[in-house]
Design a protein around this motif. Structure first.
Motif, mmCIF file in Angstrom:
data_model
loop_
_atom_site.group_PDB
_atom_site.id
_atom_site.type_symbol
_atom_site.label_atom_id
_atom_site.label_comp_id
_atom_site.label_asym_id
_atom_site.label_seq_id
_atom_site.Cartn_x
_atom_site.Cartn_y
_atom_site.Cartn_z
ATOM 1 N N ALA A 54 3.298 21.792 9.048
ATOM 2 C CA ALA A 54 4.232 21.088 9.927
ATOM 3 C C ALA A 54 3.522 20.496 11.141
ATOM 4 O O ALA A 54 3.766 19.345 11.527
ATOM 5 C CB ALA A 54 5.344 22.038 10.373
ATOM 6 N N LEU A 55 2.624 21.295 11.755
ATOM 7 C CA LEU A 55 1.874 20.789 12.911
ATOM 8 C C LEU A 55 0.998 19.607 12.518
ATOM 9 O O LEU A 55 0.923 18.602 13.248
ATOM 10 C CB LEU A 55 1.009 21.917 13.481
ATOM 11 C CG LEU A 55 0.105 21.539 14.668
ATOM 12 C CD1 LEU A 55 0.945 21.059 15.845
ATOM 13 C CD2 LEU A 55 -0.763 22.723 15.068
ATOM 14 N N PHE A 56 0.388 19.702 11.360
ATOM 15 C CA PHE A 56 -0.469 18.614 10.900
ATOM 16 C C PHE A 56 0.337 17.333 10.684
ATOM 17 O O PHE A 56 -0.074 16.244 11.098
ATOM 18 C CB PHE A 56 -1.155 19.042 9.602
ATOM 19 C CG PHE A 56 -2.178 18.073 9.115
ATOM 20 C CD1 PHE A 56 -3.382 17.929 9.775
ATOM 21 C CD2 PHE A 56 -1.927 17.293 7.998
ATOM 22 C CE1 PHE A 56 -4.334 17.027 9.327
ATOM 23 C CE2 PHE A 56 -2.870 16.388 7.561
ATOM 24 C CZ PHE A 56 -4.076 16.261 8.222
ATOM 25 N N LEU A 57 1.507 17.444 10.049
ATOM 26 C CA LEU A 57 2.347 16.265 9.821
ATOM 27 C C LEU A 57 2.842 15.679 11.132
ATOM 28 O O LEU A 57 2.943 14.453 11.281
ATOM 29 C CB LEU A 57 3.522 16.637 8.915
ATOM 30 C CG LEU A 57 3.177 16.953 7.453
ATOM 31 C CD1 LEU A 57 4.419 17.359 6.691
ATOM 32 C CD2 LEU A 57 2.523 15.746 6.790
ATOM 33 N N ILE A 58 3.163 16.526 12.102
ATOM 34 C CA ILE A 58 3.615 16.027 13.398
ATOM 35 C C ILE A 58 2.499 15.243 14.083
ATOM 36 O O ILE A 58 2.729 14.159 14.647
ATOM 37 C CB ILE A 58 4.086 17.198 14.281
ATOM 38 C CG1 ILE A 58 5.395 17.787 13.729
ATOM 39 C CG2 ILE A 58 4.296 16.744 15.729
ATOM 40 C CD1 ILE A 58 5.843 19.044 14.442
ATOM 41 N N LEU A 59 1.288 15.782 14.037
ATOM 42 C CA LEU A 59 0.152 15.067 14.646
ATOM 43 C C LEU A 59 -0.101 13.736 13.951
ATOM 44 O O LEU A 59 -0.379 12.720 14.607
ATOM 45 C CB LEU A 59 -1.092 15.947 14.592
ATOM 46 C CG LEU A 59 -1.048 17.222 15.449
ATOM 47 C CD1 LEU A 59 -2.310 18.041 15.237
ATOM 48 C CD2 LEU A 59 -0.868 16.880 16.925
ATOM 49 N N ILE A 60 0.011 13.719 12.628
ATOM 50 C CA ILE A 60 -0.184 12.475 11.890
ATOM 51 C C ILE A 60 0.910 11.475 12.249
ATOM 52 O O ILE A 60 0.655 10.277 12.418
ATOM 53 C CB ILE A 60 -0.184 12.755 10.372
ATOM 54 C CG1 ILE A 60 -1.451 13.529 9.991
ATOM 55 C CG2 ILE A 60 -0.099 11.461 9.585
ATOM 56 C CD1 ILE A 60 -2.732 12.793 10.278
ATOM 57 N N ALA A 61 2.169 11.946 12.376
ATOM 58 C CA ALA A 61 3.272 11.048 12.750
ATOM 59 C C ALA A 61 3.049 10.470 14.142
ATOM 60 O O ALA A 61 3.309 9.276 14.380
ATOM 61 C CB ALA A 61 4.603 11.795 12.682
ATOM 62 N N LEU A 62 2.574 11.299 15.082
ATOM 63 C CA LEU A 62 2.283 10.785 16.424
ATOM 64 C C LEU A 62 1.178 9.735 16.389
ATOM 65 O O LEU A 62 1.259 8.699 17.063
ATOM 66 C CB LEU A 62 1.878 11.949 17.347
ATOM 67 C CG LEU A 62 3.002 12.917 17.744
ATOM 68 C CD1 LEU A 62 2.431 14.073 18.554
ATOM 69 C CD2 LEU A 62 4.076 12.191 18.550
ATOM 70 N N LEU A 63 0.145 9.998 15.591
ATOM 71 C CA LEU A 63 -0.931 9.018 15.470
ATOM 72 C C LEU A 63 -0.420 7.709 14.886
ATOM 73 O O LEU A 63 -0.740 6.621 15.385
ATOM 74 C CB LEU A 63 -2.040 9.597 14.584
ATOM 75 C CG LEU A 63 -3.203 8.641 14.264
ATOM 76 C CD1 LEU A 63 -3.921 8.244 15.543
ATOM 77 C CD2 LEU A 63 -4.172 9.296 13.286
ATOM 78 N N ALA A 64 0.398 7.797 13.832
ATOM 79 C CA ALA A 64 0.942 6.579 13.229
ATOM 80 C C ALA A 64 1.835 5.840 14.209
ATOM 81 O O ALA A 64 1.823 4.597 14.271
ATOM 82 C CB ALA A 64 1.713 6.933 11.953
ATOM 83 N N TYR A 65 2.616 6.581 14.996
ATOM 84 C CA TYR A 65 3.495 5.935 15.988
ATOM 85 C C TYR A 65 2.674 5.214 17.054
ATOM 86 O O TYR A 65 3.002 4.081 17.445
ATOM 87 C CB TYR A 65 4.394 6.991 16.631
ATOM 88 C CG TYR A 65 5.248 6.451 17.751
ATOM 89 C CD1 TYR A 65 6.390 5.720 17.483
ATOM 90 C CD2 TYR A 65 4.903 6.678 19.085
ATOM 91 C CE1 TYR A 65 7.173 5.209 18.507
ATOM 92 C CE2 TYR A 65 5.678 6.173 20.115
ATOM 93 C CZ TYR A 65 6.819 5.447 19.815
ATOM 94 O OH TYR A 65 7.577 4.940 20.843
ATOM 95 N N LEU A 66 1.607 5.861 17.527
ATOM 96 C CA LEU A 66 0.763 5.221 18.545
ATOM 97 C C LEU A 66 0.109 3.962 17.998
ATOM 98 O O LEU A 66 0.056 2.924 18.675
ATOM 99 C CB LEU A 66 -0.302 6.210 19.027
ATOM 100 C CG LEU A 66 0.203 7.398 19.859
ATOM 101 C CD1 LEU A 66 -0.945 8.341 20.182
ATOM 102 C CD2 LEU A 66 0.861 6.910 21.150
#
Length: 462
Positions: free
Chosen positions: A181-193
């Motif tokens: 879950a933490l990994f997916l959240i970090l990836i989502a933040l990166l994609a959003y940025l």
């Protein structure tokens, strides 16, 4: 444009997130397979090393002493005994097991080697004869020929492979799902940025395009960023500059023409006083008055395109009441209803001219003007109704064109020049508003002027 930019940002975000997740899943799957292969290879190497040790130990002792040594092998985690053949083996693989290849390399290719895999191991026995508790183990049975061609059977216990993602707490563990879950959240933040960075220039360009429609003198876009963005900003700024110059040239030309016409018209008015034919003199004076009116409205049209007048906060109720009172003092049938207690950001002179033109049109072509003001969806709505013949539906838009007149109600005999509504529309659009017309079911025409309300924070600051 903003919706378009938002759509691109959403697509970039989804594509980035999906692409990264797919890449990570594929990489994880490949890494997991590679890890399993490596672990399996290590397990086979470990088994081969154990088998090699016991084979070398038994190979160098007399045959009658071998059972004693093999019996002691149970203390090292495997069972060993001498057999006559492999007839008791089920599912023996004599050539294709990776373990066979490793053993052939270690022990020599002249030896006969076969491997049998047992899916379940019988629980080992304690010294008292009772079986121990079941354990997660697999067993491999290996047949190896010695240098004297005798056959030895080895049965080795192997610990079972641990379940994937097994945590410390069991049933998935407290860490595995949290890490995912933490990994997916970090990836989502990166994609959003990344999506935000990619669409920020597009949003700025869309905002600048919207501001250009409302204010031609809006500051140019900063020409910074990647090469493509700088090129787009430069092209947009060049386009804005060309439009601004064209509007200025047209406005100045119209103002100059109409201003310069006033001097010869004044001279003509003075010379008409010398005409002895009174009837002819009156006709010429009337024509001259029409020309004066056209020149005056031409100047008003030029001013309506000019945005140099200072914008300030205006009490729209007070302004509209003043305009209606002036019209009533001039003998026009004008009444006002409603109030908003709202302020608008406007050019006072221009907005007064807009309201005056709309009232004059209503009184001139509709005999009277019934004015109402109200707040509708955070916008000031001013309605002006008359009792005239109205306008054909097909020409409701055309009457806003410069010098456009209807054959019956907008003739030169009534003094119309076809610029009143054009001026009013230009002023309304300069104030981020709009003017629309509609024929009333009971007869007459309704003019709707809509203006944005000034925000509360700006009102207090003003």
């Amino acid at each position: 444009m903003k919706d378009f930019a938002g759509s691109i940002g959403n697509r970039i975000f989804v594509l980035l997130l999906a692409g990264i997740v797919v890449a990570i899943v594929a990489t994880t799957w490949l890494a997991s397979n590679e890890r399993k292969s490596s672990l399996r290879e290590l397990r086979f190497q470990h088994l081969a090393e154990r088998i090699e040790q016991i084979v070398q130990a038994v190979d160098n002792i007399p045959a009658n002493q071998r059972p004693i040594v093999l019996q002691a092998a149970a203390n090292f985690g495997f069972e060993a005994k001498m057999v006559d053949d492999m007839n008791d083996a089920v599912g023996v693989n004599a050539s294709t097991s990776p373990l066979i290849d490793i053993l052939q390399t270690r022990l020599g290719s002249e030896r006969k080697i076969a491997v049998q895999r047992e899916t379940e191991c019988a629980s080992p026995r304690r010294e008292d004869g009772r079986a121990e508790a079941p354990r997660r183990e697999t067993c491999r049975v290996v047949y190896v020929s010695l240098h004297d061609q005798s056959l030895m059977r080895l049965r080795l216990h192997q610990p079972g492979e641990p379940p994937i993602m097994r945590g410390r707490g069991g049933q998935g563990g407290p860490y595995g799902l949290q890490y995912i879950a933490l990994f997916l959240i970090l990836i989502a933040l990166l994609a959003y940025l990344v999506a935000s960075m990619a669409t920020r220039p597009i949003r700025k360009l869309a905002q600048a395009a919207a501001e250009l429609g409302r204010d031609i003198d809006h500051p140019p876009l900063p020409e910074t960023g990647p090469t493509e963005i700088r090129q787009a900003a430069h092209a947009f700024n060049a386009m804005q500059a060309r439009i601004r110059r064209q509007i200025q040239h047209r406005t100045h030309m119209l103002a100059a023409i109409t201003h310069d016409l006033q001097t010869p018209l004044t001279r003509l008015r003075l010379r008409l006083e010398k005409v002895t034919d009174k009837e002819l003199q009156q006709r010429l004076i009337d024509d001259l008055a029409v020309m004066h009116g056209m020149v005056r409205e031409g100047l008003d049209l030029a001013r309506s395109m000019d945005s140099s007048e200072k914008i300030q906060a205006l009490d729209i109720d007070s302004l509209l009441d003043s305009v209606c009172a002036d019209a009533a003092d001039a003998g026009q049938d004008v009444t006002l209803q409603g109030s908003t207690r709202a302020f608008v950001m406007a050019q006072p002179g221009a907005l007064r001219r807009c309201l005056t033109n709309l009232l004059d049109n209503a009184c001139k072509y509709g005999q009277l003007a019934r004015v109402s003001i109200a707040l509708e969806q955070q916008r000031v709505a001013i309605r002006i109704r008359d009792q005239g013949p109205g306008i054909p539906e097909a020409e409701l838009e055309s009457v806003f064109d410069p010098f456009y007149r209807l054959e019956v109600s907008r003739s030169r005999d009534t003094g119309g020049t076809g610029l009143g509504l054009t001026i009013a529309l230009n002023i309304a659009e300069n104030h981020h508003g709009q003017v629309t017309l509609r024929n009333l079911p009971e007869g007459g025409l309704e003019v709707l002027l809509v203006l944005p309300v000034m925000q509360a924070g700006k009102a207090r600051a003003g």
